[in-house]
Write a protein that holds these residues in place. Structure first.
Motif, PDB file in Angstrom:
ATOM      1  N   ALA A 126       0.833  -1.210   0.000  1.00 11.28           N
ATOM      2  CA  ALA A 126       0.000   0.000   0.000  1.00 11.28           C
ATOM      3  C   ALA A 126       0.861   1.252   0.000  1.00 11.28           C
ATOM      4  N   ALA A 127       1.968   1.206   0.742  1.00 12.46           N
ATOM      5  CA  ALA A 127       2.873   2.360   0.759  1.00 12.46           C
ATOM      6  C   ALA A 127       3.528   2.582  -0.599  1.00 12.46           C
ATOM      7  N   LEU A 128       3.783   1.515  -1.346  1.00 16.00           N
ATOM      8  CA  LEU A 128       4.402   1.664  -2.664  1.00 16.00           C
ATOM      9  C   LEU A 128       3.418   2.189  -3.702  1.00 16.00           C
ATOM     10  N   THR A 129       2.161   1.779  -3.599  1.00 14.27           N
ATOM     11  CA  THR A 129       1.178   2.202  -4.600  1.00 14.27           C
ATOM     12  C   THR A 129       0.521   3.537  -4.269  1.00 14.27           C
ATOM     13  N   ALA A 130       0.564   3.938  -3.003  1.00 18.02           N
ATOM     14  CA  ALA A 130      -0.121   5.182  -2.616  1.00 18.02           C
ATOM     15  C   ALA A 130       0.437   6.415  -3.332  1.00 18.02           C
TER      16      ALA A 130
END
Length: 907
Positions: free
Chosen positions: A488-492
């Protein structure tokens, strides 16, 4: 002897098949007991005892079953004389009577059915409609009457076969009536006709089963009774506005009827087999109804409500079936799982149609999570299967984020190939689009994603945690939430279209939190949680570093933060993990130094030299502080980095690849020499230090070999590389006293000399090789005089090779007149000395050199003969020689073996 039909003692019927079987077994038992008595008597006679023979019981004589032979009198009975020798046992039948009769019946019924089909197909046209119908009805009635008669006479198998024939003939009657146009049946719809025909035949079979209670009639009626409703449903659906939902409704009604009939079936009745068939028929109907109801709810316009309602009804049917069959193994779990799956399908139907496509996975996960929480309200014994299905449904939508995750990860990794080539001021979406696909196909305005992707990942992570707390279905399922948070941190950043600074800040924050959380879990001995956090955090941290390579200033800012995070984790974790984390932190710091140098204008060779030098210093410092295997690892790493740094420094200073190889060979030789003589240089070296020196020496030897290979591209540097490698090998041989290493050193030094001679255009190698060879021969003679048992190969082989082989090679390339003659004389002298002193090495080496020299001198003459004589004659001669050699092979082989034994006896 009278014939008895009833036992006078127990009054059982002796004419039945069971009585005949008992009689047969009694005869066999009597024969076996007689044989046993004979064998026991023989054993006692062999032992010398005089015990009386053992008597064997047998069936009583004086009566017999009609049609069967009387039993022989048992051994030892008053009427029996001397015990006869038992007759050989008669082989038993290979097939039982039941199997034989079933075979006959099956063949008979099959032939009758074939005859009926042939009649309908072939002979049908010979009779009128009335005659045809009369014949077929008569055959069907006769088959049914025959079945009833067989049943009345207790011929169960015959009755079953004839009942099956009756049903088959009835179906053939229905087919024939429609094909012949009887009573206008051919004008109606085929589905309606066959629904009615199957219903009539099934009802007739059920009615007949009350008179002739055979299994064939009951099962046939149960099967046929389930077919009319689906056929009528298919007929009604033809031409309807919503055909799929109509078919689903009909199949649902068929399912309800079948399962309801099976549930209301009288218990303990003789027709339990029909009940099983009815219940089994409801299962495929339920499957078909579920599929068509789902197709109606998801794919047919205007059938959303009806399809959803049917799915719920079918889910209730599956749940009721699981409740009714609670005592059967695996049935309750399967039924509850099916019910949960249908409830999920019904609950998902409306969001799939009403919610925008990009938000569908999120809504589906929320719906399934709600059902997962509701599963906790079920009794604990019935909770596992529905909870597992709803959990799978809640997690499955995460696959919709696969594209976003792939683009985010690939968008970070691609900057490894194009460092510092990204434009400044670009957003995360623009950088990802520029890195993954230059045309932005995956990230265009039509296919881009937003906040729904990281929200979906976080929602699934929450579902994993909640499922682990509520149901405990999968051990430590909550740990799956950790990598989901990292994704989620990479795609946010791409979803929110953050700036590059915001992207790196968010990713560094999440990565640092995960790494430090993993270190804290290790201190609390939560190993599984620590592994999940550390692996996820390090992966996010590595991808963040890759993303920072897009812009130079971003790299300079991210690398020191990465080093600080890893250093903090190194302090927090236990001792076992401090080494890899500490090494990673040092690598990040060294990379920062190289990045700063590159940012200031240094070239890549200079940057490589700087980073390798710092790495070698760091590895050396680490090796000085640790012990054991870790110390040896750091020592090997320091040696390898030193050799690589030598290459980088040479290239940085303007040297070529061959110059770098020569420098690497020289440095490797020096390190190899120091490693071999380390114990002499440092007398107080501990065993741990000796192991380190050995590992360093092996690494330096590998580096020296690589350097020589690189220097081989330039002969002017190759001989120096060989000289350095040979000197290092000689130093190792002197220290370790290993003869094999000494041979390697001699070969390297000789190769270096020959390369140097070739560069100097020396045509006569003897002045450079003969003195060294003579010196080695003198050393070998001195060694053998001190130790007569010293092998001649070790003493003379190297010297003789240096004296003879270079001249032989020169004679091959340029024969001349003087050199071959002198070489032949020298080889002959060596051969004679070997024969005189019975030494193996001079004999073999001298003989080989003399033979090769002679062949070399014959080559010009042989070529002339080859040119003068026709080719075929030479081939014929060669063939003749081969034949002669083959004919005399055995005798010559014996002589050669004798010569070999004689040579082997020399010193």
């Amino acid at each position: 002897m009278r014939s008895v039909r009833q036992c006078p003692t127990c009054a059982v019927d002796l004419t039945s098949g069971t009585a005949a079987r008992v009689w047969d077994l009694s005869l066999r038992a009597a024969a076996l007991l007689t044989e046993r008595a004979q064998l026991v008597e023989r054993l006692r006679q062999e032992r010398g005892g005089g015990a009386a023979p053992v008597q064997a019981d047998a069936p009583s004589a004086g009566w017999s079953v009609p049609g069967m032979a009387a039993a022989p009198q048992a051994a030892g009975s008053p009427a029996a004389g001397p015990s006869p020798v038992p007759a050989a046992a008669t082989p038993g039948p290979e097939w039982t009577r039941r199997r034989t009769q079933n075979l006959l019946l099956s063949l008979g019924v099959g032939l009758l059915a074939v005859a009926a089909v042939i009649f309908l197909v072939v002979s049908w046209s010979l009779l009128g409609i009335g005659g045809r119908a009369s014949v077929m009805v008569a055959c069907t009635v006769l088959a049914g009457v025959a079945a009833a008669m067989a049943h009345r006479r207790e011929l169960g198998a015959t009755a079953e076969a004839l009942s099956l024939l009756t049903v088959g003939l009835a179906l053939l009657d229905a087919w024939g009536a429609r094909e012949a146009g009887l009573a206008g049946f051919e004008q109606g719809d085929g589905l309606v006709y066959w629904a009615g025909a199957l219903a009539v035949v099934g009802a007739a079979g059920a009615a007949t089963a009350r008179v002739v209670p055979t299994r064939a009639l009951r099962v046939s009626a149960a099967v046929l009774a389930q077919l009319p409703v689906p056929l009528l449903t298919a007929h009604v659906a033809e031409g309807a506005d919503n055909p799929v939902v109509l078919v689903a409704t009909g199949l649902t009604l068929s399912t309800l009827g079948a399962l309801g009939a099976a549930a209301a079936w009288p218990t303990g009745s003789r027709s339990r087999d029909a009940r099983v068939v009815v219940a089994a028929g409801g299962l495929p109907a339920w499957v078909a109804a579920s599929l068509t109801a789902a197709a109606a709810a998801y794919g047919e316009a205007g059938s959303l409500v009806a399809g959803t309602a049917l799915l719920l009804v079918l889910a209730a049917v599956a749940g009721a079936s699981a409740w009714l069959a609670d005592r059967l193994p695996a049935v309750p779990a399967i039924g509850l799982s099916a019910a949960a799956g249908l409830v999920v399908a019904a609950a998902w139907a409306t969001p799939v149609e009403q919610v925008p496509d990009r938000w569908v996975p999120v809504v589906l996960t929320l719906v399934a999570a709600t059902l997962l929480a509701a599963a906790a309200l079920l009794p604990r014994r019935q909770r596992a299967a529905p909870a597992a299905v709803t959990l799978l449904a809640a997690v499955a939508p995460v696959l919709a984020s696969a594209e976003a995750v792939i683009v985010a990860v690939a968008g970070s990794l691609v900057w490894l190939e194009r460092p510092w080539q990204g434009g400044r001021g670009l957003s995360a979406r623009e950088l990802a689009a520029d890195s993954v696909l230059r045309d932005g196909a995956l990230l265009g305005s039509d296919s881009s994603w937003g906040i729904e992707v990281p929200l979906l990942l976080l929602l699934v992570a929450a579902v994993c945690v909640a499922a682990d707390r509520l149901h405990r279905l999968v051990p430590r399922l909550e740990l799956a939430a950790v990598p989901l948070v990292g994704l989620a941190a990479l795609t946010a950043p791409v979803a929110l279209d953050l700036s590059l600074v915001g992207t790196l800040a968010l990713d560094l924050t999440v990565a640092g939190a995960l790494v430090l959380a993993g270190a804290g879990c290790l201190r609390q001995s939560w190993r599984q949680a620590a592994a999940a956090c550390l692996l996820s955090g390090l992966a996010v941290l590595a991808l963040t570093v890759c993303s920072s390579l897009a812009v130079d200033r971003a790299t300079l800012a991210v690398l020191p933060v990465t080093a600080l995070v890893l250093a903090a984790a190194t302090v927090l974790v236990p001792t076992a993990l401090r080494v890899p984390l500490g090494v990673t932190a040092v690598v990040a710091a060294i990379a920062e130094a190289g990045a700063v140098a590159r940012f200031e204008g240094a070239g890549w060779p200079a940057v490589s030299a700087l980073t390798l030098s710092l790495g070698a210093l760091a590895a050396t410092a680490a090796a000085a502080r640790v012990h054991g295997v870790v110390r040896r690892g750091f020592a090997v790493a320091a040696t390898a980095l030193l050799l690589a740094d030598t290459v980088a420094l040479t290239v940085w200073s303007g040297g070529s690849v061959t110059a770098a190889g020569l420098a690497m060979a020289v440095v490797g030789g020096i390190v190899l020499t120091l490693g071999a003589w380390a114990e002499v240089i440092v007398p107080s070296l501990l065993p741990d230090g000796r192991a380190v020196a050995a590992e360093v020496s092996l690494t330096a030897a590998a580096g020296t070999a690589i350097g020589v290979l690189l220097a081989a591209l330039d002969a002017d540097r190759l001989w120096l590389g060989l000289l350095a490698a040979g000197a290092a090998a000689a130093a190792v041989a002197l220290r370790a006293r290993r003869h094999r290493v000494g041979w390697v050193a001699g070969a390297l030094l000789a190769s270096s000399t020959w390369v140097r001679l070739a560069l100097s255009d020396v045509e006569a190698p003897e002045p450079y090789t003969v003195p060294g060879g003579l010196a080695l021969l003198a050393l070998g003679m001195w060694r053998r005089r001190r130790d007569p048992s010293y092998p001649s190969w070790s003493a003379y082989a190297t010297g003789l090779t240096l004296v003879l082989v270079p001249s032989l090679l020169r004679a091959v390339t340029d024969a001349g007149n003087v050199r071959p003659l002198l070489l032949a004389l020298a080889a002959l002298a060596v051969l004679c000395s070997g024969l005189a002193r019975r030494l193996q090495a001079p004999l073999v080496i001298g003989g080989l050199v003399l033979g090769i020299d002679a062949v070399v001198q014959l080559v010009p003459y042989l070529l002339a003969v080859y040119d003068a004589v026709p080719r075929w004659s030479l081939l014929a001669a060669i063939g003749l020689v081969l034949v002669l050699l083959g004919a005399t092979y055995e005798r010559r082989a014996r002589e050669l073996r004798a010569l070999q034994r004689q040579i082997a006896s020399f010193g």
